[in-house]
Each structure stands twice: as C-alpha cells, then as structure tokens.
Design an enzyme around this catalytic site. Sequence first.
Site, PDB file in Angstrom:
ATOM      1  N   ASP A  67      30.114  41.275  26.944  1.00  0.00           N
ATOM      2  CA  ASP A  67      30.187  41.261  28.109  1.00  0.00           C
ATOM      3  C   ASP A  67      31.596  42.223  29.167  1.00  0.00           C
ATOM      4  OD1 ASP A  67      27.662  41.834  29.546  1.00  0.00           O
ATOM      5  OD2 ASP A  67      27.267  39.582  28.514  1.00  0.00           O
ATOM      6  N   GLU A  72      35.536  43.108  35.822  1.00  0.00           N
ATOM      7  CA  GLU A  72      35.703  42.847  37.637  1.00  0.00           C
ATOM      8  C   GLU A  72      35.762  41.180  37.373  1.00  0.00           C
ATOM      9  OE1 GLU A  72      33.418  43.340  41.410  1.00  0.00           O
ATOM     10  OE2 GLU A  72      32.060  43.171  40.521  1.00  0.00           O
ATOM     11  N   ASP A  73      34.882  40.755  36.623  1.00  0.00           N
ATOM     12  CA  ASP A  73      34.265  39.216  36.479  1.00  0.00           C
ATOM     13  C   ASP A  73      35.292  38.328  36.346  1.00  0.00           C
ATOM     14  OD1 ASP A  73      32.090  39.413  38.201  1.00  0.00           O
ATOM     15  OD2 ASP A  73      31.253  40.394  35.881  1.00  0.00           O
ATOM     16  N   ARG A  92      31.504  34.273  28.303  1.00  0.00           N
ATOM     17  CA  ARG A  92      32.587  35.144  28.908  1.00  0.00           C
ATOM     18  C   ARG A  92      33.358  34.603  29.313  1.00  0.00           C
ATOM     19  NH1 ARG A  92      29.904  39.351  33.324  1.00  0.00           N
ATOM     20  NH2 ARG A  92      32.235  39.919  32.243  1.00  0.00           N
ATOM     21  N   ARG A 137      26.853  31.628  39.040  1.00  0.00           N
ATOM     22  CA  ARG A 137      27.811  32.086  37.985  1.00  0.00           C
ATOM     23  C   ARG A 137      28.997  31.796  38.875  1.00  0.00           C
ATOM     24  NH1 ARG A 137      27.616  36.144  34.456  1.00  0.00           N
ATOM     25  NH2 ARG A 137      25.481  36.527  33.763  1.00  0.00           N
ATOM     26  N   HIS A 167      25.107  38.679  41.298  1.00  0.00           N
ATOM     27  CA  HIS A 167      26.704  37.997  42.243  1.00  0.00           C
ATOM     28  C   HIS A 167      26.408  38.272  43.557  1.00  0.00           C
ATOM     29  CE1 HIS A 167      28.491  38.567  37.995  1.00  0.00           C
ATOM     30  NE2 HIS A 167      28.521  37.677  38.186  1.00  0.00           N
ATOM     31  N   CYS A 254      31.863  46.251  38.785  1.00  0.00           N
ATOM     32  CA  CYS A 254      31.882  44.975  37.563  1.00  0.00           C
ATOM     33  C   CYS A 254      32.786  46.116  36.782  1.00  0.00           C
ATOM     34  CB  CYS A 254      30.979  45.099  37.055  1.00  0.00           C
ATOM     35  SG  CYS A 254      29.261  45.523  37.553  1.00  0.00           S
TER      36      CYS A 254
HETATM   37  C1  CIR Z   1      26.283  39.662  32.728  1.00  0.00           C
HETATM   38  O1  CIR Z   1      25.737  39.121  33.143  1.00  0.00           O
HETATM   39  O2  CIR Z   1      27.719  38.188  33.364  1.00  0.00           O
HETATM   40  C2  CIR Z   1      26.683  40.891  32.766  1.00  0.00           C
HETATM   41  N1  CIR Z   1      25.437  41.443  31.520  1.00  0.00           N
HETATM   42  C3  CIR Z   1      27.023  41.906  33.531  1.00  0.00           C
HETATM   43  C4  CIR Z   1      27.948  41.099  34.356  1.00  0.00           C
HETATM   44  C5  CIR Z   1      28.270  42.241  35.637  1.00  0.00           C
HETATM   45  N2  CIR Z   1      29.240  42.238  36.546  1.00  0.00           N
HETATM   46  C6  CIR Z   1      29.023  42.500  37.723  1.00  0.00           C
HETATM   47  O3  CIR Z   1      28.187  42.562  38.172  1.00  0.00           O
HETATM   48  N3  CIR Z   1      30.058  41.902  38.395  1.00  0.00           N
END
Ligand code: CIR
Length: 261
Positions: A67, A72-73, A92, A137, A167, A254
Amino acid sequence: MSAVANRSIVAATRAVSPAIANCELSHLPRVPIDFAKASAQHAAYERALEQLGCTVHQLPAPADMPDSVFIEDTAVMLQEIALIMRPGAESRRRETGDVEDWIKHQRLLGRIEPPGTMDGGDVLVAGRAIFVGASSRTNADGVDQLGRLVEYFGYTLNVVEVRGCLHLKSAVTAITDDTLLINPAQVPVDVFAGYELVHVDPDEPAAANIVRVGEQLLYSAGFPRTLERIARLSIPVIPVDVSELAKAEGAVTCCSLIFEP
Ligand code: CIR
C-alpha cells in the site's frame, strides 16, 4: 490556469509497489489489479500535479509494502511541523520509515506514538481547522496525541464520526479553506457548520475526495456528475483516471503529500 503560482509547492509521491495486489481492503471486494495500468495511471497523476505547477518528488516503492503508493497515510504536513503517522493497519506501519527519512529535511517532526494509531487519510486540514476521523484506522489515543501536537501551534481540532468508508477524507475534503466537498451519508454535516458544502451526487458516494493545489484542483475522472457540481465553482480542475488504484481503495488525495517547502 496559474501553474506558475504553484511552482514552490512540493508533491511527494511514492511509486506503485509491484505487490499492490496484496493491499489492505476494508470496504471493497478483492479484484485483480493490473500493476502496469496502475503504474501508468499513477504516472499520469504525477504529470497532472506537475501541470498544476508542483515539483514532484517520487520516493521508491518497496516490493514488500503493497500500500506504499498511498503516501498520504504516512504523514500530515502542516506549515509548522510534519506529523509522522502510525497507520492503523499493522501491515502499513513500516511505510513511515522512508518517508520520515526524507521529510525530516523539510520540517520539524512530530510523531503519533504507540498505542496511538492514525492514518493521514483521517486528517483534514482547512485553514487553521483540523478535522480528524474516528475511523477503524485512527484510535482515541492517536486523536489525543494529535490534539496535543496541533493545539500547540494554534489549530482547532474536531473529531468526526465516519460511517461506511475507510477514512474521513473518503467522505469530505477541502476545495478551499471555506468550501468542502462532502458525502453527507458518511459524516455528520453539522460538524462543518460555517463552511460552504458541495455535496457529492448521490449516485457517486465515493466522490468526496479531491486534491487541492493552491487555487486549483485535481479530481478523479470517475465521478462526472459530481465534477459538474465542482465545475460550477469556476476553479480550475484537472480530471485524472485513477480507476485501477481505486480497486485498492485509493483515491486522489492518498497518492501525494502536498506542501510548501
Ligand atoms: C488501505 O486500506 O490502507 C489501502 N488499501 C488504501 C489506502 C487509501 N488511503 C487513503 O485514502 N488515504
């Protein structure tokens, strides 16, 4: 279009991992993801950021971090400080290391520490207001830590319940400091009293995610009805096809960390 005005804006991105098919999924069924197509869409996304005047800095994609394209995360960039997140999905957590190594040259650093968890996708900044999503999360300890970090710099913090999406920024993002794009079925609108709200088209529930670059916008081409509503604001907007990345539950915000150096 005023691309020159954005030339000092940096967009950090991360290439698509060859392992993206093993991504985390919370609300979508697992379907095959075409790595070449996802990479091509990501490259077009980076070109769109450049068209908006950003300097794109791409970090490499580790083969064992499915991922990691969703950079962004891993961090939240404020003017005063970079906040390194502690992603809610255990798979992650290792993504933050390389990002921190690069970001420490850009900003003072703060961190969400264990047992706190928080994904950058849950942190919406609109001017001096910060909204944080109470999602699967992001936990209460993470929210407490964020509150202490940002209140020091004079931001207000509001916690928002998130329903039926990954999110907070799946459900609401900023078009300007005063105008938000929102899916009212996924977040309570009263939290955003005082903002001008552009509602997504009801047939496009995933359409509330938009990237703001200065006074311009980058948006998914997959939501034409909501795009019509955004176009009425007369703000320049570049549509991009991110359909393959959407299979990994990714949206446009993201895939970058946007900030003024
Ligand atoms: C996740 O589930 O963490 C990733 N497959 C997708 C993350 C998307 N991130 C976001 O919208 N900030």
